[in-house]
Design an enzyme around this catalytic site. Structure first.
Site, short mmCIF file in Angstrom:
data_model
loop_
_atom_site.label_atom_id
_atom_site.label_comp_id
_atom_site.label_asym_id
_atom_site.label_seq_id
_atom_site.Cartn_x
_atom_site.Cartn_y
_atom_site.Cartn_z
N CYS A 114 45.44 25.96 38.28
CA CYS A 114 46.60 26.81 38.62
C CYS A 114 47.83 25.99 39.00
O CYS A 114 48.95 26.48 38.91
CB CYS A 114 46.24 27.77 39.74
SG CYS A 114 44.93 28.89 39.26
N HIS A 258 52.70 31.30 42.17
CA HIS A 258 51.64 31.38 41.15
C HIS A 258 51.00 32.76 41.24
O HIS A 258 50.68 33.24 42.33
CB HIS A 258 50.61 30.28 41.39
CG HIS A 258 49.34 30.49 40.63
ND1 HIS A 258 49.33 30.62 39.27
CD2 HIS A 258 48.05 30.63 41.04
CE1 HIS A 258 48.08 30.82 38.86
NE2 HIS A 258 47.29 30.84 39.92
N ASN A 288 46.04 36.85 36.13
CA ASN A 288 46.22 35.43 36.43
C ASN A 288 46.04 34.62 35.14
O ASN A 288 44.93 34.56 34.60
CB ASN A 288 45.19 35.00 37.49
CG ASN A 288 45.31 33.54 37.89
OD1 ASN A 288 46.05 32.78 37.27
ND2 ASN A 288 44.58 33.15 38.92
N1 COA Z 1 35.09 45.80 41.05
C1 COA Z 1 34.50 46.52 42.04
N2 COA Z 1 33.88 45.95 43.09
C2 COA Z 1 33.85 44.62 43.14
C3 COA Z 1 34.43 43.81 42.15
C4 COA Z 1 35.07 44.47 41.06
N3 COA Z 1 35.66 43.79 40.08
N4 COA Z 1 34.24 42.52 42.48
C5 COA Z 1 33.57 42.50 43.64
N5 COA Z 1 33.32 43.78 44.04
C6 COA Z 1 32.62 44.23 45.24
C7 COA Z 1 31.72 43.17 45.83
O1 COA Z 1 30.48 43.15 45.16
C8 COA Z 1 31.60 43.65 47.26
O2 COA Z 1 30.67 44.69 47.32
P1 COA Z 1 29.67 44.82 48.61
O3 COA Z 1 30.59 45.05 49.76
O4 COA Z 1 28.85 45.97 48.23
O5 COA Z 1 28.96 43.51 48.66
C9 COA Z 1 32.98 44.25 47.56
O6 COA Z 1 33.57 44.51 46.26
C10 COA Z 1 33.88 43.33 48.33
O7 COA Z 1 33.82 42.05 47.72
P2 COA Z 1 34.58 40.83 48.30
O8 COA Z 1 34.30 39.63 47.46
O9 COA Z 1 34.36 40.73 49.77
O10 COA Z 1 36.06 41.36 48.06
P3 COA Z 1 37.39 40.71 48.52
O11 COA Z 1 38.15 41.65 49.35
O12 COA Z 1 37.22 39.31 49.01
O13 COA Z 1 38.17 40.62 47.12
C11 COA Z 1 38.79 39.07 45.41
C12 COA Z 1 37.64 39.83 46.08
C13 COA Z 1 38.21 38.19 44.32
C14 COA Z 1 39.76 40.06 44.82
C15 COA Z 1 39.49 38.23 46.49
O14 COA Z 1 38.56 37.48 47.23
C16 COA Z 1 40.52 37.35 45.92
O15 COA Z 1 41.45 37.78 45.28
N6 COA Z 1 40.43 36.03 46.15
C17 COA Z 1 41.32 35.09 45.55
C18 COA Z 1 40.91 34.89 44.14
C19 COA Z 1 41.93 34.13 43.32
O16 COA Z 1 43.09 34.26 43.54
N7 COA Z 1 41.44 33.35 42.39
C20 COA Z 1 42.26 32.60 41.52
C21 COA Z 1 42.69 31.39 42.22
S1 COA Z 1 43.98 30.59 41.49
#
Ligand code: COA
Length: 331
Positions: A114, A258, A288
């Site tokens: 990124c 970003h 992204n």
């Molecule tokens: N659709 C529906 N539910 C989903 C899902 C999806 N696509 N992906 C994960 N879940 C579920 C999980 O399984 C979890 O369920 P549970 O509570 O039953 O275990 C719940 O949603 C919460 O998951 P969690 O991982 O705690 O969610 P979060 O609030 O941390 O959000 C991201 C997940 C990935 C959106 C978040 O962590 C994020 O954006 N992080 C940064 C990622 C990023 O920017 N990456 C690129 C870097 S350059």
């Protein structure tokens, strides 16, 4: 000493638009979940086998060349940032060079995910300022869609990413405008928090049936760790860049973070104390696109007139590695 100026910008995304609802074909997810957690509404995916990252890069480059009224033969070198090269090696740079029809000019590949565009900008800026090259084509291009994990476990990561390419053409200028600074950082402590483990030259064979069964050829991410680090490192490195130029956040005309997640961008905006009119986000339409997010957004704001000559533009990125950085630019 001349500064590195942006002669032109361009971008290209594949025709196919994939909405959040369409993702429900493969994963147990919803438009509401994806929008609420990430701000993403849709993304573009290539037609597998028909379009590679170097093809997207070619179209982005052609758009930038046309806008500048330049020919590919006017370019002195290519800097190509991607985490998803067409092949394990050689990198995307030589394939783009071949497609542009400019044999002989150097093609440098940048592997900083990124932050790849900012790492590439730093190198290109040094080359331009030193006089080594006068016309540098800097590309950020990614194809994520061919590497999606379509099993249930892939849903957290697969909803985030899209395909696309952005291009800028850089050259020297002496009216005070241009790149004022680029600040870069890395911390390998986070390497396994967002990575693709296989294929790997650290093991033999580089990819095994066991790897395929375990899904090690798909990207894996600890989303919470990415989030936690991004919202600290991005404001920090923006402040570092501003301070190095005796500027403050109030001086910023436009900040382009970003495009990883709208919630990350909003948290960074808040920490920097920026108003909505000082920040540009387009993640809703593209997801992204990793190394391509910054040049795609730059082309949009440059063409729409939102970014005007003399404006102070600030870029920042954080991603896999960890790697992160900022650029302070007088447009
Ligand atoms: N659709 C529906 N539910 C989903 C899902 C999806 N696509 N992906 C994960 N879940 C579920 C999980 O399984 C979890 O369920 P549970 O509570 O039953 O275990 C719940 O949603 C919460 O998951 P969690 O991982 O705690 O969610 P979060 O609030 O941390 O959000 C991201 C997940 C990935 C959106 C978040 O962590 C994020 O954006 N992080 C940064 C990622 C990023 O920017 N990456 C690129 C870097 S350059």
């Amino acid at each position: 000493m001349p500064r590195t100026q942006f002669i032109s910008t361009g971008f290209h995304v594949p025709e196919r638009i994939v909405t959040n609802d369409e993702l429900r074909t493969w994963w147990d997810t919803s438009d509401e979940w994806i929008r609420a957690r990430t701000g993403i509404g849709e993304r573009h995916w290539v037609e597998p086998g028909l379009e590679a990252g170097s093809d997207l890069a070619l179209k982005a480059a052609q758009s930038a060349l046309e806008r500048a009224d330049l020919k590919a033969t006017d370019l002195d070198c290519i800097v190509f940032a991607t985490l998803s090269p067409d092949y394990f090696f050689p990198g995307g740079g030589v394939f783009l060079q071949r497609k542009l029809g400019v044999p002989g000019i150097p093609a440098l590949d940048i592997r900083n995910q990124c932050s790849g565009f900012l790492y590439g900008l730093s190198v290109a800026d040094a080359w331009v300022r030193s006089g080594q090259y006068k016309r540098v084509l800097l590309i950020g291009a990614e194809v994520h869609s061919t590497g999606m994990d379509f099993s249930p476990g892939g849903r957290d990561l697969s909803v985030l990413f899209g395909d696309g390419a952005g291009a800028v053409i850089l050259g020297p200028g002496d009216d005070g405008r241009g790149v004022l600074s680029v600040h870069l950082h890395a911390d390998g402590v986070g390497a396994e928090q967002l990575w693709c483990e296989s294929e790997s030259s650290a093991r033999m064979p580089r990819i095994s049936y066991d790897d395929l069964d375990a899904g090690r050829h798909f990207a894996r991410m600890n989303g919470r760790e990415v989030f936690r680090n991004a919202v600290v490192r991005m404001p920090e490195v923006v402040r570092e860049g501003l301070a190095a130029n005796d500027l403050t956040a109030e001086d910023i005309d436009l900040f382009i973070p970003h495009q990883a997640n709208l919630r990350i961008s909003e948290a960074v905006q808040k920490q920097l104390g920026l108003r909505d009119d000082q920040v540009y986000n387009n993640i809703e339409r593209f997801g992204n696109t990793t190394a391509a997010t910054l040049p795609i957004a730059m082309d949009e704001v440059a063409r729409s007139g939102r970014l005007k000559e003399g404006d102070l533009l600030v870029l920042s990125a954080f991603g896999s590695g960890w790697t992160w950085g900022s650029a302070i630019i007088r447009w």
